[in-house]
Design a protein around this motif. Structure first.
Motif, PDB file in Angstrom:
ATOM      1  N   ASN A   1     -38.338  79.375  36.359  1.00  0.00           N
ATOM      2  CA  ASN A   1     -37.437  78.768  35.395  1.00  0.00           C
ATOM      3  C   ASN A   1     -36.055  78.634  36.014  1.00  0.00           C
ATOM      4  O   ASN A   1     -35.402  79.627  36.301  1.00  0.00           O
TER       5      ASN A   1
ATOM      6  N   GLN B   1     -37.220  95.396  30.051  1.00  0.00           N
ATOM      7  CA  GLN B   1     -37.917  95.186  28.786  1.00  0.00           C
ATOM      8  C   GLN B   1     -39.410  95.488  28.931  1.00  0.00           C
ATOM      9  O   GLN B   1     -40.032  96.052  28.046  1.00  0.00           O
TER      10      GLN B   1
ATOM     11  N   ALA C   1     -29.734  88.523  36.618  1.00  0.00           N
ATOM     12  CA  ALA C   1     -29.405  89.492  35.575  1.00  0.00           C
ATOM     13  C   ALA C   1     -30.469  89.465  34.488  1.00  0.00           C
ATOM     14  O   ALA C   1     -30.908  90.500  33.985  1.00  0.00           O
ATOM     15  N   GLN C   2     -30.941  88.263  34.177  1.00  0.00           N
ATOM     16  CA  GLN C   2     -31.967  88.153  33.145  1.00  0.00           C
ATOM     17  C   GLN C   2     -33.291  88.738  33.621  1.00  0.00           C
ATOM     18  O   GLN C   2     -34.030  89.335  32.847  1.00  0.00           O
TER      19      GLN C   2
ATOM     20  N   VAL D   1     -33.128  92.266  33.114  1.00  0.00           N
ATOM     21  CA  VAL D   1     -33.342  92.582  31.691  1.00  0.00           C
ATOM     22  C   VAL D   1     -34.829  92.571  31.369  1.00  0.00           C
ATOM     23  O   VAL D   1     -35.359  93.474  30.723  1.00  0.00           O
TER      24      VAL D   1
ATOM     25  N   GLN E   1     -26.020  85.374  26.411  1.00  0.00           N
ATOM     26  CA  GLN E   1     -26.492  86.750  26.609  1.00  0.00           C
ATOM     27  C   GLN E   1     -27.419  86.846  27.819  1.00  0.00           C
ATOM     28  O   GLN E   1     -28.004  85.864  28.241  1.00  0.00           O
ATOM     29  N   ASN E   2     -27.531  88.066  28.307  1.00  0.00           N
ATOM     30  CA  ASN E   2     -28.380  88.304  29.477  1.00  0.00           C
ATOM     31  C   ASN E   2     -29.827  87.892  29.263  1.00  0.00           C
ATOM     32  O   ASN E   2     -30.473  87.388  30.161  1.00  0.00           O
ATOM     33  N   TYR E   3     -30.345  88.164  28.081  1.00  0.00           N
ATOM     34  CA  TYR E   3     -31.754  87.895  27.837  1.00  0.00           C
ATOM     35  C   TYR E   3     -32.024  86.408  27.630  1.00  0.00           C
ATOM     36  O   TYR E   3     -33.154  85.973  27.632  1.00  0.00           O
ATOM     37  N   SER E   4     -30.978  85.637  27.420  1.00  0.00           N
ATOM     38  CA  SER E   4     -31.172  84.233  27.064  1.00  0.00           C
ATOM     39  C   SER E   4     -31.665  83.418  28.249  1.00  0.00           C
ATOM     40  O   SER E   4     -31.211  83.577  29.372  1.00  0.00           O
ATOM     41  N   PHE E   5     -32.608  82.526  27.961  1.00  0.00           N
ATOM     42  CA  PHE E   5     -33.138  81.677  29.015  1.00  0.00           C
ATOM     43  C   PHE E   5     -32.284  80.445  29.250  1.00  0.00           C
ATOM     44  O   PHE E   5     -32.550  79.673  30.163  1.00  0.00           O
TER      45      PHE E   5
ATOM     46  N   ALA F   1     -33.410  78.128  34.824  1.00  0.00           N
ATOM     47  CA  ALA F   1     -32.330  78.631  33.989  1.00  0.00           C
ATOM     48  C   ALA F   1     -32.219  80.147  34.045  1.00  0.00           C
ATOM     49  O   ALA F   1     -31.362  80.730  33.414  1.00  0.00           O
ATOM     50  N   LEU F   2     -33.118  80.782  34.794  1.00  0.00           N
ATOM     51  CA  LEU F   2     -33.154  82.241  34.758  1.00  0.00           C
ATOM     52  C   LEU F   2     -32.263  82.828  35.850  1.00  0.00           C
ATOM     53  O   LEU F   2     -32.358  82.461  37.003  1.00  0.00           O
ATOM     54  N   THR F   3     -31.404  83.748  35.465  1.00  0.00           N
ATOM     55  CA  THR F   3     -30.550  84.387  36.468  1.00  0.00           C
ATOM     56  C   THR F   3     -31.142  85.740  36.831  1.00  0.00           C
ATOM     57  O   THR F   3     -31.994  86.261  36.128  1.00  0.00           O
TER      58      THR F   3
ATOM     59  N   ALA G   1     -28.983  80.801  29.543  1.00  0.00           N
ATOM     60  CA  ALA G   1     -27.687  81.341  29.955  1.00  0.00           C
ATOM     61  C   ALA G   1     -27.064  80.508  31.076  1.00  0.00           C
ATOM     62  O   ALA G   1     -25.845  80.285  31.089  1.00  0.00           O
TER      63      ALA G   1
END
Lengths: 324, 595, 284, 315
Positions: free
Chosen positions: A44, A58, A50-51, A54, B137-141, A46-48, B143
């Motif tokens: 993706n 999770q 940092a995510q 997370v 937010q960090n969890y947001s796709f 859009a995924l960093t 972001a």
């Protein structure tokens, strides 16, 4: 009776051990295989990172292995299968409805297959060596050999050509059903093709199992003895042969549940039936580890439990085990 | 003595009861759906749209990366601004006007004063602030799409000021959905699935439709939002159902049976079956799907090192007969590509270095680079270092048989210039596991959905920081390129941004971390009862990302519902009851006789 | 007449067995001769002749790439037989060793092996195979290994029960008294006496391996790039041959799988029938 | 009275197959014990099965008559003969271990023939079963048990109880004690003899055990290879065996008080698929002559209804 109790205890202990092995196996299977479930998400744009961190947190992927293992066992026992990577909700939320849908297909298909199998197996054994037997045994072997998905496709071809039955899904989606009857019939209409497919492929093996089991029994002395008492063949079949032949069927059916589940997966995929097989198929493609893990776990545990039930039932029905 | 009979019989009875109860449970689930469906049935007609491939993952717009979710949310939530049908011009959506100040890097949005949520609560600037904060937010796709924003401030209830870094403000303004803060603040946005499965009210939105039902893996249903404030865009149809299919086969058969009315992703080979049929219309649109051959060029990557040789990559590019592949695999329903952005993207740069099909040029390129000797298998190797052989494995997603077919033909193409290409079809999951984080593959044939047509977002795939755990599957790193990206984000005019992105596309075209292959046309088939279909969006009317399909669509004649003759069902039901009753009586009678 | 000759004579008179043998040999011929008798190259694509209906030049028509379906169907026999035979060999080999050890040593070894066997018999094998095949990646070798490694348990169980009785036979006792090594006794004395059951079992293992391979390919977790019947069915399913009613596309590959499996099952059944006239239960 | 005349039974297809019985002639007096002796394959069990009309499907009666009190039971319709089976004619099976259905309680199995022959009241049938069980020496503790809970001897008693509960005229006991230990064997024999006397049954006692048979029976038939060798009163045959096979049998038995060396009969049992011409015993017979090869089994009536089938006698 206490020995019967011991026997039960032993079976249950074995089941618990099996379930523990399954959970452990399930855990390591998914951890030790190449690839991390989060990696598929890397694609993706859009995924960093940092995510990703997370997500790793999770899904508990950043913990040491032994802690993950401990948590996994504990959570599995509590029915908490974690969060689906794809659906981003609790796994149970997608798993349980699928399971329910699968049962709607599996239960009647297996029941029908067993009943039909017992019926034709009985006829084949009864007419052992005749043309009837040859036909029934031969056709059962043929049905056993047919690739499930291909049979399904053939039925789809037929259904489309004759536009008779729906070939996909479980009910007409979005239909404003005016009453429960209409709704039930809609379900039944959708059920026809998958049910026929699954029943046919399962039916063959049950026929052959029943036939061979019955042939063994018909050779027994007590059958001839009953005959010498003046019993009719029907009476012998009903009273002496069938009960003794059906007994081993119980455990064989339970043991064969694994095969049954395999057939169900293929059927569900072909007919787009929203059951657990389709969920597994989709989850493979989405690499949704938590769902796969839970699906495997729940299917395997269900089969282990079914085997325990079969064992208990068997021992309840067979006085030789009950009292010895 | 008859215990066994009893047990067998009770197993049967339990099985039947289980089936019945399952049916009832299934009914009750479907029942809640049908209730909402029937309650609004008078407001308009229902159409059903099929979808196969990637399902709805979650309906939470901040967590989803499914195209179908994006499509649904597009009809349910409004962004601040949106695009016209040609996908070029920004038009008002939630914001009726805006003031841009490039010097201050700010844009002030004035929300439409009549904007209202479907539950009657007015849309305010607080909703905008909440949504943009959640998106960051960090969890947001999403972001990364708002990473250019430094602050979002409410100036009064109907005005919002956003501070941003560059010209690409439309990238976020048109793609971040504004959600109702008064609903969302009561849930945990990082785990919220986007709907509340327990309540009857699934969604509160401000778009032309509201979500009224969703069954994971099966379908989602939206209905006309009576409170939609852009009256001119009020839909004429009442309900849209998005039905999910596992395979093209089951979707197409449902289309033919008339149980769905629109479908995208029809295979080129099947087009002929629909073209001659008066019951269906076929449209082909340029697609946003973009196929490429990624080559592992990472200096530390574990792929075949010969691929780091630019001449080898150029030779490969010249050896691939893309036109033939487009003809054979896609039967002409595909365009060949030359840039890493698809031609429908606003930032697509057309004056690029291209590689025409030319096997002899490919051969001479390889000869010049020293790959002049051959193994016994006819594979070229480096004359000075025979361990360097031009033998590669390409990973292809097994789920797409056309991609596998294309890869097989590419292998034949390359064999003509002494390059061995081993096609390995895998699930996308296995592919991902091979590629990230260690880049152990040689090549992969995969696709992107270039779904943000207003921004050159795919250019970010080649940034150095995407390599290890990012999106990069080529391992390409280049600091000049990274710097250009930074400049692009801070560009102060559209023209400047265009020029920079063109420069970046040319860099990639020369250095070939990707060989762009083709973009298959989006083939949509829909029932001829549907009129006023807009097909100007890339992907076609049923290909997702099209806001106008459902707001403009009109159903010409009432689509005859699947023949649900109630009387017939009553008769059948009655017959079934009689049979069951007779069987029950027979069983009881038999038992009595035996006793 | 030696025991083998006697067996062969009985087999030659067994209708089921001979039918099965003829079927299997036909398919072996088909696989071996495919490169020589096929009208086209299996890889030759033709953009101008896709999805043709059956005609003299293409008796089964063509697929979406314009490849000749008859050619693909002929080549398909190869992978089915290779995967079927090799994974059955692995399964039967593992099952034999496990069964021999379990039955011969008894006690703790037996208990452990049998619990493992129980586990493998009970778990839903196809689910398991799908997951592992998907995780491992889909080379033909992986598919063979996965099928082989997950199908040995029934064989082990049958072999064990036979070994349990053979272990008590006098010649084994005397070998033991002569201080023969356990491995020697197992493979020199016990193995020849269980081998007969092994053959019937192996045939059924081949049948189920052919089925599983096709199923895995159909689900997209097998080796979808190799030419296989399962792959053709999958393609037909994915490309709408079904909805178009292209019988010649879907019918032959499935029919071939079906007949080949049927052939192996017939042989297996015949062997069991000959070796065990009373006909015990077949392999689960 | 049972009269078997020229009974010939074949297994397998007409024209081929195996003649398991050939031209058997026997007369059994009412109320007597008739013993049939022969090694395995001699056709003695086939004879028992033919009497019960329970031949397997491959078996056919080629010719012959079996008269029970004047009626030819082979000519009776199936339905009618079935009514006699278990009521007029009963069979006690060989192999006591598997003759009882493992899933059914003893009392139910013993009562079964009554119910099969028209007893409507189950309680009555069970009561009668209890009486019969007591008669064969099984006390109330065994009645509600399952077969596997009983010893071999007890099981055989239950089988006998089941066979006699209907008060049959004829009881055929086919190797009734073979699988049992010696002491139990004696007990079962005694039981059978007692029952025969009290119930005044005709008993056909079949065994390979010559001493056992001769101890039990009034008259004896000796069979070999599907043919009769010799029939006659017990005492005559025991003391003055005419047929060399009978003599061999007697010699091979160790008996108390006899000094003579035991001698076994040499050679292998006859291969029924490929029997020798003439006398079947010829290849093993020490007294065989050339004329034995063309022997047509003509009977020689010796004294006192003592019949023998051998070239040594007659003409």
């Amino acid at each position: 009776m206490s020995e019967f109790g011991n026997y039960l205890l032993k079976r249950v202990a074995f089941a618990i051990l099996s379930i523990f092995i399954i959970i452990t196996f399930d855990f390591f299977l998914f951890r030790l295989m190449p690839g991390n479930p989060i990696e598929i998400l890397y694609r993706n744009p859009a995924l960093t990172s940092a995510q990703i961190a997370v997500l790793n947190r999770q899904f508990g992927l950043n913990l040491p292995l032994y802690q993950q293992y401990y948590l996994f066992i504990w959570n599995s026992l509590l029915g908490n299968y974690g969060i689906s990577i794809y659906y981003r909700t609790a796994v149970s939320q997608v798993l349980y409805p699928s399971l329910e849908n699968s049962l709607v297909l599996l239960v009647p298909a297996t029941t029908l297959a067993i009943l039909l199998g017992i019926m034709t197996g009985r006829i084949a054994a009864w007419r052992r060596g005749t043309v009837t037997d040859g036909f029934l045994t031969g056709s059962s072997m043929a049905l056993y050999s047919i690739p499930t998905f291909w049979l399904g496709e053939m039925l789809i071809l037929l259904a489309i050509a004759s536009s008779s039955f729906p070939v996909s899904g479980m009910y007409t989606i979005g239909e404003g059903f005016s009453n429960g009857f209409v709704q039930l019939f809609d379900l039944l209409r959708h059920l026809v093709l998958p049910l026929v497919t699954l029943t046919l492929v399962l039916y063959g093996q049950f026929t052959i199992i029943m036939r061979n089991s019955l042939i063994d029994v018909l050779d027994e002395d007590y059958i001839s003895f009953a005959r010498s008492k003046g019993a009719t063949e029907r009476y012998i079949m009903r009273k002496h042969a069938m009960p003794n032949a059906e007994l081993p069927m119980i455990s064989l059916i339970a043991v064969n549940l694994g095969l049954t589940v395999g057939g169900a997966i293929l059927t569900e995929v072909v007919f787009n039936w929203p059951g657990i097989g389709l969920l597994i198929y989709d989850s493979i493609n989405a690499r949704d580890y938590p769902v796969l893990q839970a699906a495997f776990l729940i299917v395997a545990i269900a089969i282990v439990l079914a085997n325990v039930v079969a064992d208990v039932l068997y021992s309840y029905l067979d006085p030789r085990i009950r009292y010895s | 003595m008859q215990k066994q009979r009893v047990v067998f019989r009770s197993i049967l009875i339990v099985a039947i009861m289980l089936l019945a109860s399952m049916a009832v449970i299934g009914q009750s689930a479907a029942g809640s759906a049908s209730q909402t469906a029937t309650s609004n049935a008078t407001t308009g007609q229902t159409i059903k749209v099929g979808w196969f491939g990637t399902y709805i993952d979650t309906l939470n717009p901040f967590l989803s990366y499914s195209e179908l979710t994006a499509w649904i949310n597009m009809n349910v939530y409004l962004p601040l601004v949106s695009y016209d049908a040609g996908n070029k011009t920004i038009v008002p959506a939630l914001a009726s006007s805006w003031d841009i100040n490039y010097a201050n890097h700010t844009v002030i949005f004035h929300l439409n004063p009549s904007a209202v949520w479907s539950d009657g609560v007015p849309v305010t600037s607080a909703d905008v602030v909440y949504s943009y904060n959640t998106a960051a937010q960090n969890y947001s796709f999403v972001a990364s799409e708002v990473s250019a924003i430094s602050s979002v401030k409410a100036i009064g209830t109907e005005t919002v000021m956003v501070t941003f870094s560059g010209v690409l403000w439309t990238m976020w303004a048109a793609s971040i959905f504004v959600v109702p803060a008064h609903v969302w603040s009561t849930v945990n946005a990082s785990t919220y699935a986007g709907y509340n499965s327990t309540g009857s009210q699934y969604f509160v939105g401000d778009g032309p439709f509201v979500l009224t039902n969703y069954v994971p893996n099966q379908y989602a249903q939206i209905e006309k939002n009576a409170k939609f404030f852009i009256r001119s865009e009020m839909p004429t149809i009442g309900t849209v159902i998005f039905e999910e299919f596992t395979s093209q086969s089951s979707a197409v058969s449902s289309l033919q049976a008339g149980s769905i009315q629109g479908l995208t992703g029809i295979l080129p080979a099947d087009v002929a079956n629909f073209q001659g049929n008066a019951k269906f219309n076929v449209t082909t649109s340029p697609s946003i799907e973009y196929f490429y051959l990624s080559i592992n060029v990472a200096p530390y990557g574990k792929g075949n090192p010969t691929l780091r040789n630019l001449s080898v990559r150029q030779a490969i590019a010249h050896a691939l007969n893309l036109t033939y592949i487009a003809d054979t695999v896609y039967h002409g329903y595909a365009t060949t590509l030359d840039s890493v952005l698809s031609p429908t993207n606003q930032y697509y740069w057309s004056n690029l270095t291209t590689y025409a099909y030319n096997p002899s040029l490919a051969n001479s390129l390889l000869n010049q680079s020293g790959f002049t000797t051959y193994t016994s298998g006819g594979i070229r190797e480096n004359a000075n270092n025979t361990s360097q052989q031009l033998s590669y494995t390409v990973l292809v997603p097994s789920g797409d048989s056309l991609e596998v077919d294309a890869a097989n033909i590419m292998a034949t193409n390359l064999s003509k210039i002494g390059i061995k290409l081993n096609v390995q079809a895998e699930t996308t999951g296995s592919m991902a596991a091979t590629i990230w984080p260690n880049l152990t593959q040689d090549m992969d044939l995969w696709d992107w959905f270039d779904n943000i047509q207003s921004a050159p977002q795919l250019l970010s795939v080649f940034l150095s920081n995407q390599v290890v755990t990012g999106t990069s599957d080529s391992g390409y790193t280049n600091t000049t390129y990274d710097n250009l990206w930074a400049k692009l984000l801070n560009a102060t005019s559209q023209a400047q941004a265009m020029a920079i992105s063109g420069q970046m596309q040319e860099m990639l075209a020369q250095q070939l971390p990707y060989i762009p292959l083709f973009s298959p046309s989006a083939i949509n088939v829909y029932s001829s009862t549907l009129t006023n279909i807009s097909s100007s969006y890339p992907g076609g009317p049923f290909g997702g990302l099209d806001y106008q399909t459902f707001t403009q669509l009109v159903v010409k004649s009432p689509s005859s519902p699947p023949s649900n003759n109630n009387t017939l069902y009553y008769i059948l039901g009655g017959v079934a009851v009689v049979i069951v009753a007779a069987a029950a009586v027979a069983v009881v009678a038999m038992r009595r006789r035996k006793a | 007449m030696t025991e083998e000759q006697h067996f062969l004579k009985l087999f030659a008179h067994n209708l089921k067995g001979m039918t099965g043998l003829v079927i299997v040999l036909t398919f072996v011929m088909m696989g071996v001769l495919a490169p020589f008798v096929s009208p086209y190259s299996p890889y030759a694509t033709n953009p101008n002749a896709f999805l043709l209906s059956p005609r003299p030049s293409h008796p089964f028509g063509t697929n979406v790439l314009g490849q000749d379906l008859l050619t693909l169907d002929l080549y398909g026999a190869q992978i089915s037989l290779i995967v079927g035979l090799s994974s059955a060999a692995i399964a039967v080999g593992l099952g034999l060793v496990a069964g021999l050890f379990s039955g011969y040593f008894g006690g703790v070894v037996d208990e452990i092996i049998m619990r493992i066997v129980d586990f493998f018999i009970v778990i839903p094998a196809l689910v398991f195979m799908i997951i592992i095949a998907a995780l491992l990646g889909p080379s033909t070798v992986n598919v063979i290994l996965v099928i082989g490694m997950l199908s040995w348990a029934p064989t082990a169980r049958i072999i064990r029960s036979m070994v349990l009785s053979i272990r008590e036979w006098p010649f084994v006792e005397s070998a033991r008294a002569n201080n023969a090594g356990s491995l020697y006794i197992m493979f020199r004395h016990i193995f020849p006496n269980v081998s007969s059951v092994l053959y019937g079992n192996a045939m059924l293992a081949v049948a189920s391996a052919i089925f599983t391979q096709a199923a895995l390919v159909f689900l997209g977790v097998g080796n979808v790039t190799a030419i296989s019947w399962g792959g053709i069915i999958r393609e037909a399913y994915a490309t709408g041959a079904l909805t178009n009613g292209d019988l010649s596309y879907v019918l032959p590959p499935g029919f071939f799988i079906f007949i080949l499996i049927f052939g192996f099952i017939m042989i297996g059944y015949a062997i069991e029938e000959i070796l065990n006239p009373k006909l015990r239960l077949r392999r689960q | 009275m049972i009269e078997v005349t020229d009974l010939t039974v074949r297994y397998g297809p007409a024209g081929g197959g195996v003649r398991a019985l050939e031209r058997i002639n026997i007369r059994i007096e009412e109320g007597s014990i008739f013993g049939i002796v022969g090694e395995s394959g001699s056709g003695k069990s086939t004879l028992a099965m033919t009497l019960m009309r329970l031949l397997p499907k491959s078996g056919t009666v080629e010719e012959g008559v079996i008269k029970l009190d004047g009626t030819d039971i082979l000519k009776l319709p199936d339905r009618e003969f079935r009514k006699m089976r278990g009521s007029t004619l009963s069979l006690v099976f060989q192999g006591a271990m598997n003759t009882l259905n493992p899933l059914i309680r003893i009392e139910d199995q013993v009562a079964e023939p009554l119910i099969l022959h028209g007893e409507q009241n189950r309680a009555k049938a069970i009561e009668k079963a209890h009486e019969t069980l007591q008669l064969v020496g099984l006390d109330s503790s065994t009645w509600r048990k399952y077969p596997h809970e009983l010893s071999g001897g007890m099981k055989q008693r239950a089988v006998i109880a089941s066979a006699i509960i209907t008060g049959p005229k004829v009881l055929i006991a086919d190797e009734p004690s073979t699988a049992l230990d010696v002491i139990t064997q004696v007990q079962i024999m005694n039981l059978l003899r007692t029952l025969q006397r009290t119930l005044k049954m005709t008993v056909i006692f079949i065994s390979h055990d010559f001493p056992l048979v001769s101890e039990m029976s009034d008259r004896i038939a000796i069979m070999y290879g599907g043919k009769l060798c010799e029939t006659g009163p017990n005492a005559l045959i025991l003391n003055r065996p005419l047929h060399p096979y009978t003599a061999g049998l007697i010699d091979s038995v160790p008996a108390v008080g006899r000094k003579k060396r035991i001698s076994a009969i040499q050679g292998d049992p006859v291969d029924m698929r490929n029997p020798p011409s003439g006398c079947r015993f010829r290849p093993r017979c020490t007294k065989a002559t050339d004329s034995c090869g063309s022997f047509d089994y003509t009977v020689t009536h010796a004294e006192n209804e003592h019949d023998v089938y051998c070239t040594l006698y007659g003409n």
